[in-house]
Design a protein around this motif. Structure first.
Motif, PDB file in Angstrom:
ATOM      1  N   SER A 265      20.811 -65.303  19.193  1.00 13.98           N
ATOM      2  CA  SER A 265      21.822 -64.392  19.720  1.00 13.98           C
ATOM      3  C   SER A 265      22.681 -63.880  18.575  1.00 13.98           C
ATOM      4  CB  SER A 265      22.697 -65.118  20.754  1.00 13.98           C
ATOM      5  OG  SER A 265      23.575 -64.210  21.390  1.00 13.98           O
ATOM      6  N   ASN A 299      19.420 -63.336  23.159  1.00 18.19           N
ATOM      7  CA  ASN A 299      20.430 -63.317  24.221  1.00 18.19           C
ATOM      8  C   ASN A 299      21.579 -62.355  23.955  1.00 18.19           C
ATOM      9  OD1 ASN A 299      19.478 -66.549  24.498  1.00 18.19           O
ATOM     10  ND2 ASN A 299      19.819 -65.454  26.411  1.00 18.19           N
ATOM     11  N   VAL A 397      17.599 -65.919  31.612  1.00 19.41           N
ATOM     12  CA  VAL A 397      18.057 -65.464  30.297  1.00 19.41           C
ATOM     13  C   VAL A 397      19.154 -64.430  30.495  1.00 19.41           C
ATOM     14  CG1 VAL A 397      17.351 -64.244  28.216  1.00 19.41           C
ATOM     15  CG2 VAL A 397      15.799 -65.894  29.256  1.00 19.41           C
ATOM     16  N   HIS A 399      23.199 -62.830  28.614  1.00 21.14           N
ATOM     17  CA  HIS A 399      24.071 -62.821  27.435  1.00 21.14           C
ATOM     18  C   HIS A 399      25.270 -63.748  27.619  1.00 21.14           C
ATOM     19  CE1 HIS A 399      26.387 -61.574  24.014  1.00 21.14           C
ATOM     20  NE2 HIS A 399      27.353 -61.086  24.769  1.00 21.14           N
ATOM     21  N   THR A 434      21.701 -68.732  27.315  1.00 18.65           N
ATOM     22  CA  THR A 434      22.780 -67.748  27.174  1.00 18.65           C
ATOM     23  C   THR A 434      23.114 -67.579  25.695  1.00 18.65           C
ATOM     24  OG1 THR A 434      24.531 -69.422  27.399  1.00 18.65           O
ATOM     25  CG2 THR A 434      23.722 -68.396  29.426  1.00 18.65           C
TER      26      THR A 434
END
Length: 502
Positions: A265, A299, A397, A399, A434
């Protein structure tokens, strides 16, 4: 077998005005006095506005409870400088209550004139010292007013504990048995690893949620380590949840590895100095040459801002990643023209079925704000999709994080996190990935492991381990997650959880 029995009340909101329901208070107090309770915990909002006349009335009302009583302040109690009156009429704002085989450490989580909470600075150190002092106790209870993980049926997620991630991490590290709180007027019980998080509803306030009635919780601690929490409403309805600690705490995968995921991420590709280009290039090489996962999950926050120049650069990096990819947008990705550019360069994320593994993307980012939302329609869609693929290994999945992350200021980044978390845990989701907050963290809530990725290549992160990504290995009998340092490739274990049997 021995057992400690505790009555947990909260949010009485005692006042001469209409908010206080005296008959509900008296009914619950009478039940407590008749019951075989060892003591009572009141987790705050004793008064409605923190006024002297309310404290005078509260002192009189609380004397009706004929059991040892632990009382701590809530956000309503510290209004109008009520924290001074709390000490005069009720007792200390922070303290320790010892009982057979156990201890209650209560801490003032309030901030004057705000509904939000914080256990920061000196209080955090004080709590850590008390947990170390009483580390030998079989039962360790920490009591505060504010909730620690998002709650369902509370409307918009706000009034949170600003450093909830740090507090949660502290309690897990010190083997705390129970965190007990109030504040949101919704009774709820979650298991986070071996920590029970016990939220009481409101004992005697008119402001219940979704037409609920007043209630209190009954906590039972057994000598074999079991914890049973019963939500008891004034109507006589009861809901009971029981947990026995998991032993042993260390597992060794005995089955074969079925699937490997690289989770990353916050690459935040840009031409700004904070973007570490060589770090991301190194991660791409590690993925292709050493790790060779079955899937790469990003993410969100692929770019620092939604402009074409950054998307072009991000596309050049990620087209080099050989394994299959699933990418969900973060809040940075859809700034400016980013909403259109994300779809143009990377496409709309869709459900991906890879044999018995199903990856379900959830869109939570909103224009021009770090605050995310799934929405009531999105929650319904998520629940239906999870049910459609029941029996498979379902990976959600998204953010935004649905649990608080250590070393970050929690401001309710996913505004409907409580309801989303309820959907995920109710449906027994096998894994949630996340990527918001700039730090890696993983815990199991109920039967659902939830894993947050740190920042893979952005200098402005919150992770003492540095830039990192996660390596998720799914075995026949368990899920193992390693955090991998982006520059050196060194690893540390982030979590290991047994898989539930279908």
């Amino acid at each position: 077998m021995g057992m400690i029995r505790i009555a947990h009340i909260s949010d009485t909101h005692i006042t001469n005005e209409g908010a206080f329901k005296g008959y509900a208070f008296d009914l619950i107090v009478e039940e407590i006095n008749r019951g075989n309770f060892d003591f009572v915990i009141h987790t705050g909002d004793i008064t409605n506005q923190g006024l002297r006349e309310e404290y005078e009335q509260a002192a009189y009302q609380l004397k009706k409870i004929q059991k040892p009583l632990v009382v701590l302040p809530g956000n309503h109690d510290v209004r109008n400088v009520g924290y001074k009156l709390f000490e005069d009429f009720i007792g200390p704002l922070n303290g320790v209550y010892e009982f057979r085989d156990g201890v209650v450490i209560w801490v003032d989580s309030t901030i004057p004139d705000l509904s939000d909470g914080r256990i920061g600075g000196h209080k955090f150190r004080w709590l850590k010292e008390r947990l170390e002092e009483y580390s030998d106790r079989r039962f360790k209870i920490v009591a505060a007013h504010h909730h620690l993980v998002p709650l369902p049926d509370t409307g918009r997620e706000r009034n949170v504990l600003f450093n909830a991630g740090d507090v949660l991490d502290l309690l897990l590290r010190h083997g705390v048995t129970l965190y007990t709180c109030g504040h949101k007027h919704v009774p709820n019980v979650y298991r986070v690893e071996d920590l029970i998080i016990d939220n009481a509803g409101c004992t005697s306030c008119k402001k219940t949620r979704k037409g609920d009635v007043n209630s209190y919780n009954i906590i039972e601690l057994y000598d074999d380590g079991r914890v049973r929490v019963t939500i008891r409403r004034v109507t006589g309805d009861e809901i009971t949840k029981e947990h026995k600690p998991v032993k042993p705490k260390i597992f060794v995968p005995s089955g074969r590895r079925l699937f490997r995921i690289v989770q990353m991420s916050e690459s935040n590709v840009s031409d700004r100095v904070y973007f570490r280009r060589k770090t991301l290039e190194n991660v791409v090489r590690m993925i292709n040459e050493r790790l060779r996962p079955d899937l790469v999950v990003h993410n969100g926050d692929m770019v620092d801002a939604g402009i074409e120049r950054y998307y072009e650069r991000a596309y050049e990096y990620y087209k080099l990643v050989k394994p299959q990819k699933i990418l969900v947008p973060g809040h940075n990705d859809i700034t400016y023209l980013g909403h259109e550019l994300f779809q143009e360069y990377f496409g709309e994320p869709e459900v991906l079925e890879l044999g018995d593994i199903v990856i379900i993307p959830v869109l939570s980012a909103q224009y021009e704000t770090p605050i995310g939302v799934v929405g009531r329609m999105g929650q319904k869609k998520l629940r239906n999709t999870l049910r459609e693929y029941e029996g498979k290994f379902r990976i959600v999945v998204m953010h935004h994080n649905v649990i608080p992350v250590p070393k970050s200021r929690e401001i309710g980044f996913l505004e409907d996190a409580g309801d989303v978390l309820k959907v995920l845990t109710d449906e027994g989701t096998e894994l949630v990935l996340t990527g918001h907050g700039g730090n890696a963290f993983g815990v199991k809530i109920e039967n659902t492991p939830i894993v947050n990725a740190g920042s893979v290549s952005w200098e402005l992160h919150r992770n003492p381990f540095g830039n990192s990504f996660n390596l998720v290995d799914i075995y026949t009998d368990m899920v193992v997650v390693w955090e991998v340092q982006s520059t050196w490739g060194s690893r540390k274990l982030l979590g290991i959880w047994k898989r539930k049997k279908h």
